[in-house]
Write a protein that holds these residues in place. Structure first.
Motif, PDB file in Angstrom:
ATOM      1  N   HIS A 132      -9.460  44.696 -12.574  1.00 11.38           N
ATOM      2  CA  HIS A 132      -8.300  45.571 -12.451  1.00 11.38           C
ATOM      3  C   HIS A 132      -7.850  45.650 -10.993  1.00 11.38           C
ATOM      4  O   HIS A 132      -7.556  44.644 -10.379  1.00 11.38           O
ATOM      5  N   GLN A 133      -7.857  46.854 -10.409  1.00 11.88           N
ATOM      6  CA  GLN A 133      -7.383  47.009  -9.028  1.00 11.88           C
ATOM      7  C   GLN A 133      -8.460  46.739  -7.979  1.00 11.88           C
ATOM      8  O   GLN A 133      -8.199  46.836  -6.782  1.00 11.88           O
ATOM      9  N   LEU A 134      -9.680  46.407  -8.418  1.00  8.44           N
ATOM     10  CA  LEU A 134     -10.777  46.192  -7.482  1.00  8.44           C
ATOM     11  C   LEU A 134     -10.934  44.710  -7.138  1.00  8.44           C
ATOM     12  O   LEU A 134     -10.840  43.849  -8.016  1.00  8.44           O
ATOM     13  N   ALA A 135     -11.173  44.427  -5.870  1.00  4.64           N
ATOM     14  CA  ALA A 135     -11.552  43.092  -5.415  1.00  4.64           C
ATOM     15  C   ALA A 135     -12.881  43.230  -4.701  1.00  4.64           C
ATOM     16  O   ALA A 135     -12.964  43.813  -3.612  1.00  4.64           O
ATOM     17  N   ILE A 136     -13.960  42.700  -5.315  1.00  6.27           N
ATOM     18  CA  ILE A 136     -15.318  42.863  -4.796  1.00  6.27           C
ATOM     19  C   ILE A 136     -15.738  41.542  -4.172  1.00  6.27           C
ATOM     20  O   ILE A 136     -15.995  40.561  -4.871  1.00  6.27           O
ATOM     21  N   ASP A 137     -15.786  41.509  -2.847  1.00  4.22           N
ATOM     22  CA  ASP A 137     -16.126  40.296  -2.098  1.00  4.22           C
ATOM     23  C   ASP A 137     -17.631  40.275  -1.863  1.00  4.22           C
ATOM     24  O   ASP A 137     -18.146  40.962  -0.972  1.00  4.22           O
ATOM     25  N   ILE A 138     -18.347  39.507  -2.665  1.00  2.63           N
ATOM     26  CA  ILE A 138     -19.811  39.502  -2.627  1.00  2.63           C
ATOM     27  C   ILE A 138     -20.329  38.974  -1.295  1.00  2.63           C
ATOM     28  O   ILE A 138     -21.233  39.552  -0.685  1.00  2.63           O
ATOM     29  N   ASP A 139     -19.774  37.867  -0.819  1.00  5.93           N
ATOM     30  CA  ASP A 139     -20.306  37.231   0.383  1.00  5.93           C
ATOM     31  C   ASP A 139     -20.039  38.042   1.639  1.00  5.93           C
ATOM     32  O   ASP A 139     -20.867  38.085   2.544  1.00  5.93           O
ATOM     33  N   ASN A 140     -18.872  38.672   1.711  1.00  2.00           N
ATOM     34  CA  ASN A 140     -18.526  39.444   2.907  1.00  2.00           C
ATOM     35  C   ASN A 140     -18.801  40.937   2.762  1.00  2.00           C
ATOM     36  O   ASN A 140     -18.473  41.726   3.644  1.00  2.00           O
ATOM     37  N   VAL A 141     -19.423  41.318   1.631  1.00  4.11           N
ATOM     38  CA  VAL A 141     -19.859  42.695   1.401  1.00  4.11           C
ATOM     39  C   VAL A 141     -18.711  43.673   1.656  1.00  4.11           C
ATOM     40  O   VAL A 141     -18.779  44.526   2.534  1.00  4.11           O
ATOM     41  N   SER A 142     -17.655  43.532   0.877  1.00  4.97           N
ATOM     42  CA  SER A 142     -16.519  44.436   1.034  1.00  4.97           C
ATOM     43  C   SER A 142     -15.873  44.670  -0.321  1.00  4.97           C
ATOM     44  O   SER A 142     -15.960  43.835  -1.224  1.00  4.97           O
ATOM     45  N   ILE A 213     -16.780  51.964 -14.784  1.00  3.38           N
ATOM     46  CA  ILE A 213     -18.185  52.135 -15.168  1.00  3.38           C
ATOM     47  C   ILE A 213     -18.233  53.267 -16.183  1.00  3.38           C
ATOM     48  O   ILE A 213     -18.094  54.432 -15.843  1.00  3.38           O
ATOM     49  N   ARG A 214     -18.417  52.894 -17.429  1.00  2.00           N
ATOM     50  CA  ARG A 214     -18.289  53.857 -18.507  1.00  2.00           C
ATOM     51  C   ARG A 214     -19.648  54.289 -19.052  1.00  2.00           C
ATOM     52  O   ARG A 214     -20.541  53.460 -19.230  1.00  2.00           O
ATOM     53  N   PRO A 215     -19.814  55.581 -19.346  1.00  2.00           N
ATOM     54  CA  PRO A 215     -21.055  56.033 -19.988  1.00  2.00           C
ATOM     55  C   PRO A 215     -21.107  55.499 -21.416  1.00  2.00           C
ATOM     56  O   PRO A 215     -20.083  55.375 -22.081  1.00  2.00           O
ATOM     57  N   PHE A 216     -22.306  55.182 -21.865  1.00  2.00           N
ATOM     58  CA  PHE A 216     -22.483  54.601 -23.197  1.00  2.00           C
ATOM     59  C   PHE A 216     -23.630  55.317 -23.879  1.00  2.00           C
ATOM     60  O   PHE A 216     -24.791  55.142 -23.517  1.00  2.00           O
ATOM     61  N   TYR A 217     -23.318  56.159 -24.836  1.00  3.55           N
ATOM     62  CA  TYR A 217     -24.326  56.954 -25.529  1.00  3.55           C
ATOM     63  C   TYR A 217     -25.144  57.805 -24.559  1.00  3.55           C
ATOM     64  O   TYR A 217     -26.284  58.136 -24.825  1.00  3.55           O
ATOM     65  N   TYR A 218     -24.559  58.104 -23.396  1.00  5.15           N
ATOM     66  CA  TYR A 218     -25.177  58.970 -22.397  1.00  5.15           C
ATOM     67  C   TYR A 218     -26.482  58.427 -21.844  1.00  5.15           C
ATOM     68  O   TYR A 218     -27.199  59.098 -21.133  1.00  5.15           O
ATOM     69  N   GLU A 219     -26.793  57.187 -22.150  1.00  5.51           N
ATOM     70  CA  GLU A 219     -28.031  56.603 -21.650  1.00  5.51           C
ATOM     71  C   GLU A 219     -27.781  55.383 -20.786  1.00  5.51           C
ATOM     72  O   GLU A 219     -28.618  55.027 -19.975  1.00  5.51           O
ATOM     73  N   SER A 220     -26.666  54.735 -20.959  1.00  2.00           N
ATOM     74  CA  SER A 220     -26.413  53.477 -20.281  1.00  2.00           C
ATOM     75  C   SER A 220     -25.007  53.454 -19.719  1.00  2.00           C
ATOM     76  O   SER A 220     -24.191  54.320 -20.012  1.00  2.00           O
ATOM     77  N   VAL A 221     -24.723  52.455 -18.936  1.00  2.00           N
ATOM     78  CA  VAL A 221     -23.380  52.294 -18.389  1.00  2.00           C
ATOM     79  C   VAL A 221     -22.967  50.829 -18.491  1.00  2.00           C
ATOM     80  O   VAL A 221     -23.805  49.947 -18.594  1.00  2.00           O
ATOM     81  N   LEU A 222     -21.679  50.601 -18.510  1.00  2.00           N
ATOM     82  CA  LEU A 222     -21.195  49.232 -18.517  1.00  2.00           C
ATOM     83  C   LEU A 222     -19.948  49.154 -17.656  1.00  2.00           C
ATOM     84  O   LEU A 222     -19.329  50.152 -17.337  1.00  2.00           O
ATOM     85  N   VAL A 223     -19.595  47.945 -17.281  1.00  2.00           N
ATOM     86  CA  VAL A 223     -18.380  47.703 -16.519  1.00  2.00           C
ATOM     87  C   VAL A 223     -17.351  47.088 -17.441  1.00  2.00           C
ATOM     88  O   VAL A 223     -17.670  46.169 -18.191  1.00  2.00           O
ATOM     89  N   SER A 224     -16.141  47.574 -17.389  1.00  2.00           N
ATOM     90  CA  SER A 224     -15.067  47.038 -18.223  1.00  2.00           C
ATOM     91  C   SER A 224     -14.088  46.255 -17.374  1.00  2.00           C
ATOM     92  O   SER A 224     -13.593  46.756 -16.372  1.00  2.00           O
ATOM     93  N   ARG A 225     -13.839  45.032 -17.737  1.00  2.00           N
ATOM     94  CA  ARG A 225     -12.830  44.230 -17.017  1.00  2.00           C
ATOM     95  C   ARG A 225     -11.438  44.639 -17.477  1.00  2.00           C
ATOM     96  O   ARG A 225     -11.232  45.019 -18.597  1.00  2.00           O
TER      97      ARG A 225
END
Length: 225
Positions: A132-142, A213-225
């Motif tokens: 979505h609106q996020l750009a996560i640059d793994i190599d440059n940690v930003s 990052i959505r709660p899932f059954y109050y025990e887990s989380v997931l990321v939605s693209r």
């Protein structure tokens, strides 16, 4: 840096961590700690909550304005409110008095290891994960949101990378703790919950109705693209 007004505890921590190869700078009140922090460069701050002149929470707020150095809070108060308060101000971890030196050393090493991974830059093939609106640059940690940089702590960065690299996968809290903290999980959900809340406050438009990052059954989380 160790900011602790109890000289016996300070001496004990200094003796043990020095044997583990760490160099320790001492401060015995909050004001002295701020002065020394501004004069030097540190890998981690061990910070007592109850300090003379300037308490640990105010100390933490001041240094968080300019630094993401790992901070491990120390306190005789072991309630969930105190933990949430300390972590909510930007602490990376929490240990309650009385503590074992083995546990303290393990937490110190883990916090420094996470921060080292967070700050290391690998100018290889640039890997950017876009959600979505996020750009996560793994190599440059930003991280950018709508083109604007977000300031994350090392723990928040590790959490975001875990979820972003495993999109739509469900994680239990035990899996999250083992992956990010690299330690055995003893059902201390508060630490995870507070870090998750802080991360959501930074990346979500509406943290109370998260889309990344959505709660899932109050025990887990997931990321939605």
């Amino acid at each position: 840096m160790l900011v602790e007004d109890d000289h016996s505890i300070s001496e004990m921590v200094d003796h043990y961590l020095t044997k583990e190869g760490f160099g320790i700078v001492h401060a015995f009140d909050g004001e002295e700690g701020i002065r020394l922090f501004q004069q030097g460069s540190y890998d981690l701050v061990l910070l007592d909550i109850m300090l003379p002149k300037l308490n640990g929470m105010d100390f933490l707020k001041i240094i968080r304005e300019k630094s993401n150095v790992p901070v491990l809070m120390i306190s005789a108060k072991d309630g969930d409110v105190d933990k949430a308060l300390g972590l909510g101000f930007g602490a990376d971890d929490y240990i309650a008095k009385p503590f074992s030196m083995i546990e303290l050393t393990a937490r110190v090493k883990a916090a420094i290891r996470r921060a080292t991974q967070y700050s290391a830059e690998e100018p290889a093939v640039n890997k950017v994960i876009r959600i979505h609106q996020l750009a996560i640059d793994i190599d440059n940690v930003s991280v950018l949101k709508n083109g604007e940089p977000l300031q994350l702590t090392s723990t928040e960065w590790q959490l975001l990378c875990l979820f972003a690299s495993n999109s739509k996968k469900v994680f239990t809290k035990e899996q999250i703790y083992r992956s990010v903290w690299n330690e055995e999980y003893f059902d201390d959900q508060n630490i995870i919950n507070v870090h998750m809340r802080r991360l959501r406050e930074k990346i979500e438009d509406d943290p109370s109705s998260p889309q990344y990052i959505r709660p899932f059954y109050y025990e887990s989380v997931l990321v939605s693209r």
